[in-house]
Write a protein that holds these residues in place. Structure first.
Motif, short mmCIF file in Angstrom:
data_model
loop_
_atom_site.label_atom_id
_atom_site.label_comp_id
_atom_site.label_asym_id
_atom_site.label_seq_id
_atom_site.Cartn_x
_atom_site.Cartn_y
_atom_site.Cartn_z
N UNK A 22 17.40 17.61 26.49
CA UNK A 22 16.82 16.27 26.44
C UNK A 22 15.71 16.12 27.47
N UNK A 23 14.87 15.14 27.24
CA UNK A 23 13.79 14.88 28.18
C UNK A 23 12.55 15.70 27.86
N UNK A 24 12.47 16.22 26.65
CA UNK A 24 11.35 17.07 26.27
C UNK A 24 10.04 16.32 26.13
N UNK A 25 10.11 15.14 25.54
CA UNK A 25 8.89 14.41 25.27
C UNK A 25 8.49 13.66 26.53
N UNK A 26 7.50 14.19 27.24
CA UNK A 26 7.16 13.64 28.55
C UNK A 26 5.84 12.92 28.58
N UNK A 27 5.30 12.66 27.43
CA UNK A 27 4.06 11.92 27.34
C UNK A 27 4.20 11.03 26.11
N UNK A 28 3.23 10.18 25.88
CA UNK A 28 3.24 9.46 24.61
C UNK A 28 2.55 10.38 23.60
N UNK A 29 3.26 10.70 22.54
CA UNK A 29 2.68 11.58 21.53
C UNK A 29 2.35 10.73 20.30
N UNK A 30 1.10 10.83 19.88
CA UNK A 30 0.64 10.03 18.73
C UNK A 30 0.51 10.89 17.49
N UNK A 31 0.97 10.34 16.39
CA UNK A 31 0.82 10.99 15.09
C UNK A 31 0.09 10.03 14.16
N UNK A 32 -0.70 10.60 13.27
CA UNK A 32 -1.42 9.78 12.32
C UNK A 32 -0.84 10.03 10.94
N UNK A 33 -0.50 8.96 10.25
CA UNK A 33 0.14 9.07 8.95
C UNK A 33 -0.85 8.70 7.85
N UNK A 34 -1.20 9.68 7.05
CA UNK A 34 -2.02 9.43 5.86
C UNK A 34 -3.33 8.72 6.19
N UNK B 92 0.84 -1.21 0.00
CA UNK B 92 0.00 0.00 0.00
C UNK B 92 0.88 1.25 0.00
N UNK B 93 0.48 2.22 -0.79
CA UNK B 93 1.21 3.50 -0.80
C UNK B 93 0.85 4.31 0.45
N UNK B 94 1.86 4.76 1.14
CA UNK B 94 1.58 5.62 2.30
C UNK B 94 2.31 6.93 2.08
N UNK B 95 1.55 8.01 2.19
CA UNK B 95 2.18 9.32 2.01
C UNK B 95 2.56 9.87 3.40
N UNK B 96 3.84 9.69 3.74
CA UNK B 96 4.29 10.13 5.06
C UNK B 96 4.23 11.65 5.22
N UNK B 97 4.15 12.34 4.10
CA UNK B 97 4.04 13.80 4.22
C UNK B 97 2.69 14.21 4.79
N UNK B 98 1.74 13.29 4.70
CA UNK B 98 0.43 13.57 5.30
C UNK B 98 0.39 13.05 6.72
N UNK B 99 1.30 13.55 7.54
CA UNK B 99 1.33 13.14 8.94
C UNK B 99 0.85 14.30 9.80
#
Ligand SMILES: Nc1nc2c(ncn2[C@@H]2O[C@H](COP(=O)(O)OP(=O)(O)OP(=O)(O)O)[C@@H](O)[C@H]2O)c(=O)[nH]1
Ligand SMILES: [Mg+2]
Length: 196
Positions: free
Chosen positions: A58-70, A1-8
């Motif tokens: 360092x240590x900036x990301x202090x939660x689980x961050x979710x991204x949706x790709x395409x 399947x084609x996934x367009x990572x630019x659409x994140x």
């Protein structure tokens, strides 16, 4: 399947496992020590420098961050472990959130375990690799900051690291640079191949 990572796009921020979005699409998890370049890799995959917070501290990301790709898959950016300058309590809090992601029973499809190509294994890295090996978790080893080496130097270093670490024989090994966009397209294709 084609996934367009630019659409994140940013999808959700979870300070506890309960706050995670329903696992209703394929999910890729980024793990690795603080400052290894997890957020930078998400930005490189998405070709969008403004997506995930990257910091000199360092240590900036202090939660689980979710991204949706395409609209097709999710990426979970876990808090990094092992950064010395945060308090013991904070450290325990970050790593317990990352740990509970894995022990919660949440379904995911692939782990990208990031390690700085210049550094030798930390005990957390070794523990994580052992954990994934013994639980038959599908993972890619992604060596980051590959721009710190010449092409030949990088190749030699990856061979050296393969000897040092005990990788699963099925684990794919990549070397990438988010800064110089090295190995990013290969990684996009490999992710798509595992997931679809
Ligand atoms: N030279 C080089 N530096 C990089 C690369 N990727 C990330 N960095 C640098 O490494 C530092 C940490 O990057 P982040 O992406 O914030 O790391 P992280 O793993 O998300 O860190 P935490 O959120 O603390 O867990 C920043 O200063 C980045 O600019 C790379 O490919 N090459
Ligand atoms: Mg980060």
């Amino acid at each position: 399947m084609e996934i367009d990572f630019r659409k994140t796009k940013f999808a959700a921020l979870a300070a506890s496992i309960k706050q995670c979005p329903e696992a209703d699409m394929p999910e890729v998890v980024l793990s690795g020590r603080s400052n290894v370049g997890k957020s930078s890799l998400i930005n490189a995959l998405a070709d969008n420098k403004k997506l995930a917070r990257v910091s000199q501290t360092p240590g900036k990301t202090r939660a689980v961050v979710f991204f949706e790709v395409d609209g097709k898959l999710r990426i979970a950016d876990l808090p990094g472990y092992g950064y010395a300058k945060v308090s013991k309590e904070k450290k325990a809090e970050f790593s317990s959130l990352a740990d509970s992601y894995f022990t919660s029973g949440r379904e995911f499809d692939l782990v990208l375990h990031l390690m700085d190509i210049r550094r030798d294994p930390s005990k957390e890295d070794v523990a994580m690799l052992e954990y994934m090996n013994s639980n038959s978790i599908r993972y890619f080893v992604v060596f980051t900051k590959a721009d710190k080496f010449s092409k030949e130097g990088m190749r030699r270093r990856v061979e050296e690291l393969k000897d040092i670490y005990n990788f699963d024989e099925n684990a794919d090994v990549f070397a990438v640079s988010s800064d110089k966009k090295l190995g990013i397209q290969e990684l996009r294709e490999a992710i798509a191949q595992v997931l679809f």
